[in-house]
Design a protein around this motif. Structure first.
Motif, PDB file in Angstrom:
ATOM      1  N   GLU A  31       0.813  -1.217   0.000  1.00 19.94           N
ATOM      2  CA  GLU A  31       0.000   0.000   0.000  1.00 19.94           C
ATOM      3  C   GLU A  31       0.846   1.267   0.000  1.00 19.94           C
ATOM      4  O   GLU A  31       0.306   2.369   0.112  1.00 19.94           O
ATOM      5  CB  GLU A  31      -0.934  -0.005   1.211  1.00 19.94           C
ATOM      6  CG  GLU A  31      -2.078  -0.997   1.093  1.00 19.94           C
ATOM      7  CD  GLU A  31      -3.034  -0.664  -0.044  1.00 19.94           C
ATOM      8  OE1 GLU A  31      -3.265   0.542  -0.299  1.00 19.94           O
ATOM      9  OE2 GLU A  31      -3.524  -1.602  -0.696  1.00 19.94           O
ATOM     10  N   ARG A 140      -6.725  -9.679   4.590  1.00 11.16           N
ATOM     11  CA  ARG A 140      -8.127  -9.928   4.941  1.00 11.16           C
ATOM     12  C   ARG A 140      -8.275 -10.315   6.417  1.00 11.16           C
ATOM     13  O   ARG A 140      -9.177 -11.059   6.783  1.00 11.16           O
ATOM     14  CB  ARG A 140      -8.704 -11.025   4.050  1.00 11.16           C
ATOM     15  CG  ARG A 140      -8.797 -10.647   2.584  1.00 11.16           C
ATOM     16  CD  ARG A 140      -9.739 -11.556   1.834  1.00 11.16           C
ATOM     17  NE  ARG A 140      -9.289 -12.934   1.836  1.00 11.16           N
ATOM     18  CZ  ARG A 140      -8.677 -13.546   0.816  1.00 11.16           C
ATOM     19  NH1 ARG A 140      -8.434 -12.860  -0.294  1.00 11.16           N
ATOM     20  NH2 ARG A 140      -8.317 -14.811   0.895  1.00 11.16           N
ATOM     21  N   THR A 142      -9.181  -9.775  10.407  1.00 10.00           N
ATOM     22  CA  THR A 142     -10.062  -8.974  11.242  1.00 10.00           C
ATOM     23  C   THR A 142      -9.222  -8.476  12.408  1.00 10.00           C
ATOM     24  O   THR A 142      -8.523  -9.256  13.055  1.00 10.00           O
ATOM     25  CB  THR A 142     -11.255  -9.799  11.753  1.00 10.00           C
ATOM     26  OG1 THR A 142     -12.002 -10.272  10.626  1.00 10.00           O
ATOM     27  CG2 THR A 142     -12.164  -8.949  12.631  1.00 10.00           C
ATOM     28  N   GLN A 156      -6.260   4.092  11.937  1.00  7.14           N
ATOM     29  CA  GLN A 156      -7.176   3.229  11.186  1.00  7.14           C
ATOM     30  C   GLN A 156      -6.776   3.037   9.723  1.00  7.14           C
ATOM     31  O   GLN A 156      -6.842   1.914   9.217  1.00  7.14           O
ATOM     32  CB  GLN A 156      -8.622   3.735  11.278  1.00  7.14           C
ATOM     33  CG  GLN A 156      -9.598   2.858  10.497  1.00  7.14           C
ATOM     34  CD  GLN A 156     -10.916   2.623  11.207  1.00  7.14           C
ATOM     35  OE1 GLN A 156     -11.058   2.877  12.395  1.00  7.14           O
ATOM     36  NE2 GLN A 156     -11.893   2.129  10.467  1.00  7.14           N
ATOM     37  N   PRO A 157      -6.362   4.083   8.995  1.00 11.12           N
ATOM     38  CA  PRO A 157      -5.955   3.849   7.597  1.00 11.12           C
ATOM     39  C   PRO A 157      -4.815   2.840   7.465  1.00 11.12           C
ATOM     40  O   PRO A 157      -4.776   2.059   6.518  1.00 11.12           O
ATOM     41  CB  PRO A 157      -5.524   5.244   7.120  1.00 11.12           C
ATOM     42  CG  PRO A 157      -6.271   6.187   8.003  1.00 11.12           C
ATOM     43  CD  PRO A 157      -6.315   5.515   9.338  1.00 11.12           C
ATOM     44  N   GLU A 160      -6.279  -0.651   8.168  1.00 13.17           N
ATOM     45  CA  GLU A 160      -7.137  -1.116   7.073  1.00 13.17           C
ATOM     46  C   GLU A 160      -6.350  -1.676   5.901  1.00 13.17           C
ATOM     47  O   GLU A 160      -6.910  -2.399   5.069  1.00 13.17           O
ATOM     48  CB  GLU A 160      -8.057   0.014   6.618  1.00 13.17           C
ATOM     49  CG  GLU A 160      -9.175   0.294   7.618  1.00 13.17           C
ATOM     50  CD  GLU A 160     -10.073   1.437   7.195  1.00 13.17           C
ATOM     51  OE1 GLU A 160      -9.633   2.277   6.363  1.00 13.17           O
ATOM     52  OE2 GLU A 160     -11.209   1.514   7.706  1.00 13.17           O
ATOM     53  N   HIS A 164      -9.972  -5.762   8.059  1.00 12.00           N
ATOM     54  CA  HIS A 164     -11.159  -5.070   8.547  1.00 12.00           C
ATOM     55  C   HIS A 164     -10.994  -4.741  10.020  1.00 12.00           C
ATOM     56  O   HIS A 164     -10.658  -5.628  10.824  1.00 12.00           O
ATOM     57  CB  HIS A 164     -12.404  -5.940   8.351  1.00 12.00           C
ATOM     58  CG  HIS A 164     -13.645  -5.360   8.938  1.00 12.00           C
ATOM     59  ND1 HIS A 164     -14.281  -4.276   8.391  1.00 12.00           N
ATOM     60  CD2 HIS A 164     -14.356  -5.712  10.043  1.00 12.00           C
ATOM     61  CE1 HIS A 164     -15.347  -3.975   9.118  1.00 12.00           C
ATOM     62  NE2 HIS A 164     -15.411  -4.828  10.131  1.00 12.00           N
ATOM     63  N   VAL A 165     -11.243  -3.482  10.389  1.00 11.91           N
ATOM     64  CA  VAL A 165     -11.036  -3.024  11.755  1.00 11.91           C
ATOM     65  C   VAL A 165     -12.362  -3.011  12.512  1.00 11.91           C
ATOM     66  O   VAL A 165     -13.348  -2.434  12.054  1.00 11.91           O
ATOM     67  CB  VAL A 165     -10.416  -1.614  11.784  1.00 11.91           C
ATOM     68  CG1 VAL A 165     -10.237  -1.131  13.226  1.00 11.91           C
ATOM     69  CG2 VAL A 165      -9.079  -1.611  11.045  1.00 11.91           C
ATOM     70  N   ARG A 167     -13.665  -1.635  16.070  1.00 12.00           N
ATOM     71  CA  ARG A 167     -13.316  -0.842  17.250  1.00 12.00           C
ATOM     72  C   ARG A 167     -14.022  -1.447  18.464  1.00 12.00           C
ATOM     73  O   ARG A 167     -15.259  -1.515  18.508  1.00 12.00           O
ATOM     74  CB  ARG A 167     -13.723   0.614  17.052  1.00 12.00           C
ATOM     75  CG  ARG A 167     -12.949   1.303  15.932  1.00 12.00           C
ATOM     76  CD  ARG A 167     -13.125   2.808  16.002  1.00 12.00           C
ATOM     77  NE  ARG A 167     -12.407   3.476  14.922  1.00 12.00           N
ATOM     78  CZ  ARG A 167     -12.133   4.777  14.898  1.00 12.00           C
ATOM     79  NH1 ARG A 167     -12.517   5.541  15.914  1.00 12.00           N
ATOM     80  NH2 ARG A 167     -11.485   5.306  13.892  1.00 12.00           N
TER      81      ARG A 167
END
Length: 312
Positions: A31, A140, A142, A156-157, A160, A164-165, A167
């Motif tokens: 990324e 992928r 969690t 968070q970015p 991710e 999948h986050v 909270r």
């Protein structure tokens, strides 16, 4: 995922490049995040360095060079060793950065270390993961994240990029959720061999039985994701019995701390201890099913193209 380049993204220090950590770090790399990486074994970083990561010779050096630190380690004791002390990462992190611990950890230890971190305005997130090695490879997972809302917004970015986050609440709740899910996972792993063996010995073909389980109230992640490793006689070497026992111990500590009886969990933990005694702690987690095969003097082999998930 697509590879991007963005000079405004933080330099991420990543400590712990095991089966999960190395693949999680590679997702960040894909990324466009710049990485500084460290592990006890430099060879674990070879693929990451090949794709542009910078190798760091120590945890202190890694901490000094990053703007956000991620740890993914086997045990709470490893986290304490890496983070605390004069040569630990907490003493070397620049003020104002965030430390994200993705270890399956003792939430009390995370809070203790966060207290130390706060003296230098270092924010902490606990973010253990689930989804196995294939989830780490493909981004992928969690991710169960606990921490202050503003800190979670900052990280968070980055999280991710790995999955999948969810909270979970304040600091420490990420590990509570992770331990609850692992408690259920190990329970399912301990019992699925019983169900498969019962059906087989009563005359049902394993392929029919497996299909029925997946299409019924007996369905679970273990049935879909882990059973093929039993059928192939591999028993999932990507997650060892030693790690199962570590996490079951953390589950028990949490239950004791909050006065919650876990009679089924006690039986499950005993089964995993028996498997570790018989096959060795470094054997794959699903040797808990092999205990049953050996006791019944049969096996649960099933023909099929069962690609090991840790190679997918």
């Amino acid at each position: 995922m697509t590879t991007t380049t963005n000079k405004r993204t933080p330099i991420i220090g990543f400590i712990g490049l095991g089966n999960m950590g190395a693949n999680m770090a590679r997702c960040l790399q894909k990324e466009g995040y710049r990485l500084v990486v460290h592990d006890l074994h430099e060879s674990a970083a070879e693929e990451l360095v090949k794709h542009g990561a910078a190798w760091s010779p120590s945890v202190a050096d890694c901490a000094q060079r990053c703007e956000l630190l991620i740890t993914s380690l086997p045990k709470p004791d490893d986290v304490r060793t890496v983070m605390a002390g004069e040569k630990g990462a907490l003493a070397s992190l620049p003020e104002g950065v965030v430390w994200v611990d993705m270890t399956t950890n003792d939430n009390q230890l995370v809070k203790q270390l966060a207290t130390i971190a706060s003296r230098r305005s270092i924010a902490v997130v606990d973010a253990p993961v689930t989804g196995a090695v294939d989830g780490a490879i493909h981004g992928r997972l969690t991710i169960f994240a606990g921490g202050a809302e503003d800190t979670l917004n900052r990280v968070q970015p980055v999280l991710e990029a790995m999955g999948h986050v969810i909270r979970c609440g304040q600091l420490g709740t990420g590990n509570v959720v992770k331990l609850v899910t692992n408690y259920l996972w190990f329970t399912h792993a301990a019992v699925i061999g019983e169900g498969l063996l019962l059906g087989k010995q009563a005359g049902v073909s394993l392929d029919v039985l497996w299909d029925a389980i997946k299409r019924s109230v007996g369905d679970s992640f273990v049935a879909r994701h882990d059973a093929p490793s039993i059928f192939a006689g591999l028993y999932d070497p990507s997650f060892t019995l030693a790690l199962c026992l570590k996490d079951l111990g953390l589950c028990d500590d949490l239950a004791q701390r909050h006065g919650v009886p876990t009679p089924v969990g006690d039986i499950v933990a005993d089964r995993f201890r028996q498997a570790a005694v018989r096959y060795g702690e470094q054997s794959g987690e699903l040797h808990v099913a092999k205990l049953l095969e050996d006791a019944a003097e049969t096996d649960l082999r099933l023909d099929g193209d069962f690609t090991p998930h840790w190679e997918a």
